[in-house]
Design an enzyme around this catalytic site. Structure first.
Site, short mmCIF file in Angstrom:
data_model
loop_
_atom_site.label_atom_id
_atom_site.label_comp_id
_atom_site.label_asym_id
_atom_site.label_seq_id
_atom_site.Cartn_x
_atom_site.Cartn_y
_atom_site.Cartn_z
N ASP A 15 53.91 -11.78 -0.84
CA ASP A 15 54.27 -10.39 -1.08
C ASP A 15 55.76 -10.34 -1.43
O ASP A 15 56.51 -11.27 -1.12
CB ASP A 15 53.99 -9.59 0.19
CG ASP A 15 54.53 -8.18 0.12
OD1 ASP A 15 54.11 -7.44 -0.79
OD2 ASP A 15 55.39 -7.83 0.95
N ASP A 17 58.35 -7.03 -1.69
CA ASP A 17 59.24 -6.15 -0.92
C ASP A 17 58.97 -6.27 0.57
O ASP A 17 57.86 -6.04 1.04
CB ASP A 17 59.06 -4.70 -1.38
CG ASP A 17 60.20 -3.80 -0.93
OD1 ASP A 17 61.20 -4.32 -0.41
OD2 ASP A 17 60.09 -2.59 -1.09
N ASP A 213 54.49 -8.88 4.98
CA ASP A 213 55.05 -8.14 6.11
C ASP A 213 54.18 -6.96 6.53
O ASP A 213 54.42 -6.36 7.58
CB ASP A 213 56.44 -7.61 5.76
CG ASP A 213 56.40 -6.54 4.66
OD1 ASP A 213 55.88 -6.85 3.57
OD2 ASP A 213 56.87 -5.41 4.89
#
Length: 334
Positions: A15, A17, A213
Site C-alpha cells: 500500500d 499512503d 496500514d
C-alpha cells in the site's frame, strides 16, 4: 517459524499512503527496506486504490520522494477496473467513464472504447475518483446503469486523505449512484480481489505478501485473497483498532514499519509471547509481564492473540503490574 518474514514470498504488495509515505515524505525505513527487497531478487508492486493517476505518475511521485520506482511496479484500481471490464465485454465495446483521463487511458488500453455520454450507447459504466466529477457525469451514469449497463467501481473508499483533511472519495460518489439506481457495482479495488490478483499476476508471482496500514482495505483484501499479510503502524489504524478487528480483518503479522520484512518472521507473528502473560475473563483482558521483555509490540501481539481466541470487537485491557501498565500506555490501550 524460521527465516525472515520476506522468505517464502516472491512479491511484496505495498500500500502507499500510510505505508510507504505519509503526506510529502517517505515513512522512516521505507526506502531502505524496499531497496533491500529488490536486492534479494523479490519483486515489488505498489498497490493503490487511487484510480486518478497513471502508473507512470505514481512512479514519478515515488521517485521524487527519494524512492526510485518504475511504472511496471505500480498497480492501480483503474487498471483492475479495466481488467474486470475486459473479462466481461467484447473488444471494442463502449464504456462510459466517470473519472479521470487516467481511467480512460486504462479502458482504452484493454481494447475498449471510453465514452462520456449515454447517447453513445455504452455497454458498461466504470467509476473512479476524479475531482472534476460533476452531477452531469453521475446523471449519465445513472441512466446507463438503470438501462442495464454493467457497472464497475474502481474502489469504494468513502473518504480521500488530503492535506486539508478527509474529503469525499470515490465511494461517496458510488453511494450516490447506489441510492439513485438501486444497483450494486462490481468493485475492483481493495478489499476486493481484482486489484491484488492483477498486481500479483503482473509480477508473475504466486506467493504474495500484502503490507498495509488499513485493516478494512489492505488487510481484509489479503484475507479475502488468501495471502500473507503484515500490518504496519505508520498510518491510519492503531493498536486499538487491531485488537478490536473482526476475523476478516486480522493480519498474520504486525510491526512498527517495513523493517520487519527483513527480521525473523516469528518476531512479528501475532501469537503468544514469552515475555508476557495474558488472561481473558468476563471483565476484559489482563496483561502481565514475565521477566526481561520490554517490547511493547510483543505485548500487543500477545494481547491480540489471546483476545482473538475468545471474541472480537472492543475490549477493556488492564495491567497486572507496572511494566504492563507502561506498555499499554505506550500502545494507547491503557
Amino acid at each position: 517459524m524460521t527465516g525472515t518474514l520476506l522468505q517464502g514470498h516472491d512479491v511484496v504488495l505495498l500500500d502507499l499512503d500510510g505505508t510507504v509515505y505519509r503526506g510529502g515524505a517517505l515513512v522512516p525505513s521505507a526506502r531502505e527496506s524496499i531497496e533491500a527487497v529488490r536486492a534479494q531478487g523479490i519483486k515489488v508492486r505498489f498497490v493503490t486504490n487511487n484510480a486518478s493517476k497513471l502508473p507512470g505518475a505514481v512512479a514519478d511521485h515515488l521517485t521524487g520522494l527519494g524512492l526510485p520506482a518504475e511504472p511496471v511496479e505500480v498497480s492501480t484500481s483503474a487498471q483492475a477496473g479495466a481488467a474486470v471490464l475486459a473479462e466481461r465485454l467484447p473488444a471494442g465495446a463502449r464504456v462510459l467513464v466517470v473519472g479521470s483521463s487516467a481511467l480512460k487511458s486504462e479502458v482504452d488500453a484493454v481494447g475498449l472504447v471510453p465514452v462520456d455520454e449515454l447517447t453513445e450507447e455504452p455497454a458498461a459504466v466504470v467509476q473512479g475518483h476524479s475531482p472534476d466529477t460533476a452531477w452531469k457525469n453521475l446523471a449519465e451514469a445513472c441512466l446507463a446503469i438503470r438501462g442495464g449497463a454493467l457497472w464497475v467501481a474502481c474502489n469504494e473508499d468513502v473518504t480521500l486523505p488530503t492535506e486539508r483533511g478527509e474529503l469525499p472519495g470515490n465511494g461517496a460518489m458510488v453511494a450516490a449512484l447506489k441510492a439513485a439506481t438501486g444497483r450494486l457495482p462490481l468493485v475492483a479495488g481493495k478489499p476486493e480481489r481484482p486489484l491484488l490478483d492483477e498486481a500479483t499476476a503482473s509480477a508473475g508471482a504466486s506467493k504474495p505478501l500484502m503490507v498495509g496500514d488499513r485493516l478494512d482495505t489492505d488487510i481484509e483484501g489479503a484475507v479475502r485473497a488468501g495471502m500473507g499479510s503484515l500490518m504496519v503502524l505508520t498510518g491510519v489504524h492503531t493498536p486499538g483498532d487491531l485488537l478490536a478487528a473482526a476475523p476478516e480483518q486480522r493480519p498474520q503479522h504486525v510491526s512498527a514499519d517495513l523493517g520487519a520484512l527483513h527480521r525473523p518472521s516469528a518476531e512479528s507473528f501475532i501469537t503468544e509471547q514469552p515475555g508476557w502473560k495474558v488472561r481473558v475473563d468476563d471483565s476484559g483482558v489482563e496483561l502481565g509481564a514475565n521477566s526481561g521483555d520490554d517490547d511493547v509490540l510483543s505485548a500487543l501481539r500477545a494481547v491480540c492473540s489471546a483476545w482473538w481466541r475468545h471474541g472480537s470487537g472492543p475490549v477493556a485491557v488492564r495491567a497486572a503490574d507496572a511494566r504492563a501498565d507502561a506498555a499499554l500506555q505506550e500502545l494507547g490501550l491503557g
